[in-house]
Design an enzyme around this catalytic site. Structure first.
Site, short mmCIF file in Angstrom:
data_model
loop_
_atom_site.label_atom_id
_atom_site.label_comp_id
_atom_site.label_asym_id
_atom_site.label_seq_id
_atom_site.Cartn_x
_atom_site.Cartn_y
_atom_site.Cartn_z
N ARG A 177 -3.65 8.58 18.48
CA ARG A 177 -4.91 8.26 17.81
C ARG A 177 -4.67 7.67 16.43
NH1 ARG A 177 -5.43 12.75 20.64
NH2 ARG A 177 -4.91 14.08 18.89
N GLU A 213 3.74 25.48 17.42
CA GLU A 213 3.47 26.91 17.56
C GLU A 213 4.40 27.50 18.64
OE1 GLU A 213 -0.57 27.61 18.47
OE2 GLU A 213 -0.42 29.79 18.25
P1 AMP Z 1 0.09 18.97 13.01
O1 AMP Z 1 1.50 18.48 13.22
O2 AMP Z 1 -0.08 20.42 13.38
O3 AMP Z 1 -0.44 18.66 11.63
O4 AMP Z 1 -0.81 18.21 14.07
C1 AMP Z 1 -1.24 16.91 13.80
C2 AMP Z 1 -1.19 16.06 15.02
O5 AMP Z 1 -1.68 16.72 16.17
C3 AMP Z 1 -2.07 14.84 14.82
O6 AMP Z 1 -1.39 13.72 15.39
C4 AMP Z 1 -3.34 15.17 15.56
O7 AMP Z 1 -3.80 14.06 16.31
C5 AMP Z 1 -2.99 16.32 16.49
N1 AMP Z 1 -3.86 17.49 16.32
C6 AMP Z 1 -3.48 18.71 15.88
N2 AMP Z 1 -4.50 19.57 15.90
C7 AMP Z 1 -5.58 18.87 16.32
C8 AMP Z 1 -6.96 19.20 16.55
N3 AMP Z 1 -7.44 20.43 16.33
N4 AMP Z 1 -7.78 18.23 16.98
C9 AMP Z 1 -7.31 16.98 17.21
N5 AMP Z 1 -6.03 16.60 17.03
C10 AMP Z 1 -5.16 17.54 16.59
#
Ligand code: AMP
Length: 174
Positions: free
Chosen positions: A62, A99
């Site tokens: 995205r 996680e």
């Molecule tokens: P993080 O590495 O945990 O910051 O996760 C970020 C990545 O995972 C981004 O590329 C987001 O598109 C996706 N992502 C993580 N959590 C969500 C969520 N609750 N809703 C949509 N996309 C998420």
């Protein structure tokens, strides 16, 4: 409607997707609304200012959708960061913790030149692991991360804590 409200209104919460306990932030209604989509792209470009960056790094998948028009309006090049195994040429890879388990992302080794100024763009900042790994890939090229721009920051997951002194800009924080 101001942009903040418009963004909140056009991002759909999908509970328990892709697994139980996750509230997924679905940006497809926002992308389908040209006023909201254009407003988001303009807000990211205006925050940094045209001519301030050389390359926009977009994170699969995205992040690509937002990063490509941002790159066009910036007058900057677009560089994809992809999940492991998707890029055809020699790539740097970076592994980070999820996680449960790990994730590996990659970027072409010749995508950025040393000293280039880079803005990283993604849709959602959650735990910050993905943005941290993308910033590390940029650093390995010898380029400089001037900022990380996201549409939405999930502040309760404290993603910024992983990003140190990097300039993190989110259009909406929940
Ligand atoms: P993080 O590495 O945990 O910051 O996760 C970020 C990545 O995972 C981004 O590329 C987001 O598109 C996706 N992502 C993580 N959590 C969500 C969520 N609750 N809703 C949509 N996309 C998420």
């Amino acid at each position: 409607m101001d942009l903040d409200k418009l963004i909140q209104d056009r991002i759909r919460d999908v509970p328990d997707y892709p697994k139980p306990g996750v509230m997924f932030k679905d940006i497809t209604p926002l992308l389908a609304d040209h006023v909201a989509f254009a407003g988001v792209v303009d807000a990211i470009v205006n925050h940094h200012g045209r001519g301030t960056v050389d390359k926009i790094v977009g994170i699969e998948a995205r992040g690509f959708i937002l990063a490509a028009p941002v790159a066009y309006h910036f007058g900057a090049g677009f560089v994809p960061v992809r999940k492991k195994g998707k890029l055809p040429a020699n790539s740097f890879e970076q592994t980070y913790d999820l996680e449960y388990g790990t994730e590996t992302i990659e970027m072409h080794q010749d995508a950025l030149a040393p000293g280039e100024r880079v803005l990283v763009v993604d849709d959602v900042l959650a735990t910050g692991g993905t943005a941290r790994a993308a910033a590390d890939l940029v650093a390995r090229s010898g380029a400089e991360v001037v900022g990380i721009s996201v549409l939405m920051e999930l502040s309760f997951l404290h993603g910024r804590d992983k990003l140190g002194n990097l300039d993190v800009h989110s259009l909406v924080t929940v």
